[in-house]
Scaffold this motif. Structure first.
Motif, short mmCIF file in Angstrom:
data_model
loop_
_atom_site.label_atom_id
_atom_site.label_comp_id
_atom_site.label_asym_id
_atom_site.label_seq_id
_atom_site.Cartn_x
_atom_site.Cartn_y
_atom_site.Cartn_z
N ARG A 77 0.84 -1.19 0.18
CA ARG A 77 -0.10 -0.07 0.13
C ARG A 77 0.91 1.22 -0.11
O ARG A 77 1.89 1.11 0.87
CB ARG A 77 -0.78 -0.06 1.23
CG ARG A 77 -2.02 1.05 1.20
CD ARG A 77 -2.69 0.91 2.82
NE ARG A 77 -3.62 1.93 2.96
CZ ARG A 77 -4.92 1.72 2.57
NH1 ARG A 77 -5.33 0.70 2.05
NH2 ARG A 77 -5.68 2.83 2.55
N ASP A 78 0.53 2.32 -0.72
CA ASP A 78 1.36 3.35 -0.84
C ASP A 78 1.60 4.04 0.68
O ASP A 78 0.63 4.55 1.06
CB ASP A 78 0.81 4.44 -1.73
CG ASP A 78 1.79 5.53 -2.19
OD1 ASP A 78 2.46 5.99 -1.36
OD2 ASP A 78 1.71 6.00 -3.43
N PRO A 79 3.10 4.25 0.83
CA PRO A 79 3.05 4.67 2.32
C PRO A 79 2.84 6.13 2.42
O PRO A 79 3.12 6.80 3.49
CB PRO A 79 4.47 4.32 2.66
CG PRO A 79 5.08 4.33 1.24
CD PRO A 79 4.12 3.87 0.35
N ALA A 80 2.76 6.79 1.39
CA ALA A 80 2.51 8.28 1.35
C ALA A 80 1.49 8.74 1.97
O ALA A 80 0.28 8.40 1.72
CB ALA A 80 2.76 8.92 0.27
N PRO A 81 1.33 9.47 3.12
CA PRO A 81 0.06 10.08 3.78
C PRO A 81 -0.63 10.73 2.76
O PRO A 81 -0.34 11.56 1.87
CB PRO A 81 0.65 10.98 5.07
CG PRO A 81 2.12 10.40 4.82
CD PRO A 81 2.59 10.21 3.89
N GLY A 82 -1.89 10.60 2.87
CA GLY A 82 -3.20 11.19 1.88
C GLY A 82 -3.08 10.47 0.58
O GLY A 82 -4.20 11.07 -0.11
N ARG A 83 -2.62 9.40 0.27
CA ARG A 83 -2.55 8.53 -1.01
C ARG A 83 -3.35 7.12 -0.80
O ARG A 83 -2.74 6.66 0.27
CB ARG A 83 -1.36 8.72 -1.69
CG ARG A 83 -0.90 9.77 -2.09
CD ARG A 83 0.44 9.84 -2.87
NE ARG A 83 1.11 11.05 -2.89
CZ ARG A 83 1.36 11.64 -3.82
NH1 ARG A 83 0.87 11.37 -5.03
NH2 ARG A 83 2.11 13.07 -3.81
N GLN A 84 -4.15 6.79 -1.51
CA GLN A 84 -4.93 5.63 -1.27
C GLN A 84 -4.55 4.64 -2.44
O GLN A 84 -5.54 4.78 -3.42
CB GLN A 84 -6.32 5.60 -1.00
CG GLN A 84 -6.95 6.26 0.31
CD GLN A 84 -6.35 5.72 1.53
OE1 GLN A 84 -6.96 4.52 1.64
NE2 GLN A 84 -6.27 6.35 2.45
N VAL A 85 -3.27 4.40 -2.71
CA VAL A 85 -2.62 3.59 -3.84
C VAL A 85 -2.42 2.16 -3.61
O VAL A 85 -1.48 2.01 -2.51
CB VAL A 85 -2.01 4.54 -4.81
CG1 VAL A 85 -1.38 3.80 -5.83
CG2 VAL A 85 -2.57 5.87 -5.14
N ARG A 139 -5.37 2.96 -7.93
CA ARG A 139 -6.06 4.11 -7.11
C ARG A 139 -7.19 3.80 -6.49
O ARG A 139 -8.35 3.58 -7.44
CB ARG A 139 -6.11 5.61 -8.01
CG ARG A 139 -6.59 6.60 -7.20
CD ARG A 139 -6.75 7.97 -7.72
NE ARG A 139 -5.81 8.47 -8.67
CZ ARG A 139 -4.86 8.69 -8.36
NH1 ARG A 139 -4.15 8.99 -7.00
NH2 ARG A 139 -3.77 9.17 -9.11
N GLY A 156 -10.36 10.61 0.72
CA GLY A 156 -9.12 10.42 1.48
C GLY A 156 -9.19 9.10 2.38
O GLY A 156 -8.18 8.37 2.47
N ASP A 161 -9.38 7.17 -2.50
CA ASP A 161 -8.39 8.24 -2.76
C ASP A 161 -9.01 9.71 -3.02
O ASP A 161 -10.03 9.72 -3.60
CB ASP A 161 -7.50 7.94 -3.74
CG ASP A 161 -6.10 8.76 -4.08
OD1 ASP A 161 -5.19 8.45 -3.46
OD2 ASP A 161 -6.39 9.82 -4.67
N GLY A 162 -8.44 10.74 -2.63
CA GLY A 162 -9.05 11.90 -2.74
C GLY A 162 -8.89 12.58 -4.22
O GLY A 162 -9.75 13.40 -4.55
N ASP A 163 -8.39 11.76 -5.14
CA ASP A 163 -8.19 12.13 -6.51
C ASP A 163 -8.96 11.34 -7.24
O ASP A 163 -8.95 11.61 -8.40
CB ASP A 163 -6.67 12.05 -7.01
CG ASP A 163 -5.89 13.01 -6.66
OD1 ASP A 163 -6.50 14.34 -6.24
OD2 ASP A 163 -4.65 12.69 -6.53
#
Lengths: 156, 277
Positions: free
Chosen positions: B119-127, B166, B192, B170-172
């Motif tokens: 899972r993408d470790p970047a905060p704010g991303r759901q990838v 994605r 998010g 995810d917010g995008d």
């Protein structure tokens, strides 16, 4: 330095693997930031920066975000860790400062990443993440305190 | 003196990070990252699997493991039942040979199962990073299903052997959606951490519990894929659109395997879509 790089790589792998599934990345402990703060408080910014770049390289390749962004987001933790070693305090004082540096480093990491993503993750889990980061930073600092560089000047 | 040296180190590091960021768009950098990902992803994925028991404990703090497994199994059964129910409702509407019926019948067209590596470790991303890529027919824009044939996301990037998905949360993320009962078209967007339904007129009859399906509007997704359930509806007389919260039907934190509909060609509508029609 080698140990810092290895620690950075391990932190990146753990952050990108097990910790990332605990929810949004922001809700989990920011392990690389915490270790950079704790390590930097004892070994100085040079090794903390090496740790940061090693973690960033790992996180950047598994993530949609880039290596440079991770490095930028983690650098405040290294800087805060370096500030914590100012005037060479004793183990307890330094661990306390490292804890604060870990907290601030994790906060800066989250803010930088969230700004880049365009949204700030919410939830009570975030504060637990920051507190856990502070605890990890303080524990790291206390654990490696004997490895602090000593002043080797003759009349120091 | 030490302070100056420390400042120099940190400034140098900041400059290096900026340079890395500036050159990140260079194709060579992308290629290098992709190659490194081939080495790193299996290791991090292995750690993730090894830490699964601990993760289960943390995710189910205060609950027994058996209860957690049973709950996951029940959720999956529920999602499956709802998918089938949604498909049957679609059939009843005589939506000739609707794709939802195809889903229930297991006729998804060409598809591959993909393990969730990370899972993408970047905060704010759901990838998610999944273990299938172009070599397996994965292309950008293809829908990705989770347990119970529930839509969980869309492929946003694919290299030779790995792909990025994605998630709907995810917010995008924003997809064309349809409320099953009222047939109201809407936009299902991620916040998010949850889902919300946009562009539903306040006057539209919407109730909690209603099923949200994917819509073929725009040709970016096949129609009739189960996407969520309306959790809360708030309408205000002074606002044109209702505020609708949607709950996902699967736990996005527990995805281990996903199904990628490689037979679907985004933008071509249903021509090359589900069921090969």
């Amino acid at each position: 330095m080698t140990l810092a790089i290895l620690l950075g790589i391990s932190a990146g792998l753990v952050q990108g693997g097990p910790l990332a599934v605990l929810g949004d990345g922001g809700a989990a402990v920011a392990l690389p930031a915490a270790l950079a703060a704790g390590w930097g408080a004892v070994r100085g910014p040079r090794e903390a920066v090496a740790l940061v770049f090693a973690s960033a390289a790992i996180l950047g390749v598994v993530s949609e975000a880039r290596v440079g962004l991770y490095a930028m987001a983690l650098l405040p933790a290294a800087a805060a860790g370096a500030l914590a070693m100012a005037h060479a305090p004793g183990r307890r004082a330094r661990a306390a400062r490292a804890g604060l540096a870990g907290f601030l480093g994790a906060l800066a990491y989250l803010l930088a990443m969230a700004l880049a993503a365009g949204r700030i993750p919410g939830g009570a889990g975030l504060w637990w993440g920051f507190m856990a980061s502070a605890a990890v930073a303080a524990a790291t600092c206390a654990a490696i305190f004997p490895l602090r560089p000593h002043d080797r000047r003759l009349f120091a | 003196m030490t302070g100056v040296r420390n400042l120099a180190w940190l400034s140098g590091a900041l400059a290096a990070a900026t340079l890395l960021l500036v050159f990140a768009s260079n194709p060579l950098a992308g290629e290098a990252e992709s190659r490194m990902a081939a080495l790193v992803a299996p290791v991090a994925g292995g750690l993730r699997s090894a830490a699964r028991p601990a993760r289960e404990i943390l995710l189910n703090a205060g609950r027994l493991g058996e209860l957690s497994r049973e709950n996951a199994s029940l959720r999956q059964d529920l999602a499956q039942a709802q998918a089938e129910m949604a498909a049957l409702r679609e059939e009843r509407r005589a939506d000739e040979q609707s794709s939802a019926l195809d889903l229930a019948a297991g006729q998804l067209g060409a598809r591959v199962t993909a393990p969730v590596l990370l899972r993408d470790p970047a905060p704010g991303r759901q990838v998610l990073l999944v273990g299938r890529g172009r070599a397996d027919g994965v292309q950008v824009g293809q829908p990705v299903l989770g347990p119970g044939a529930t839509l969980v996301g869309v492929v946003i990037a694919a290299d030779e052997h790995r792909g990025r998905v994605r998630l709907l949360t995810d917010g995008d993320s924003a997809i064309a959606a349809l409320l099953q009962s009222s047939r109201t078209q809407a936009s299902l967007a991620g916040t998010g951490h949850a889902l919300r339904l946009d562009l539903v007129p306040s006057a539209a009859p919407t109730t909690a519990g209603e099923i949200v399906l994917s819509s073929a509007l725009g040709g970016l997704l096949p129609p009739g894929l189960l996407a969520g359930r309306v959790a809360h509806v708030e309408t205000r007389t002074e606002e044109l659109f209702a505020r609708i919260q949607v709950e996902p039907l699967v736990d996005f934190n527990r995805l281990e395997q996903v199904l990628i509909l490689t037979g679907f060609q985004p933008g071509t509508g249903l021509g090359g879509g589900i069921g090969g029609r």
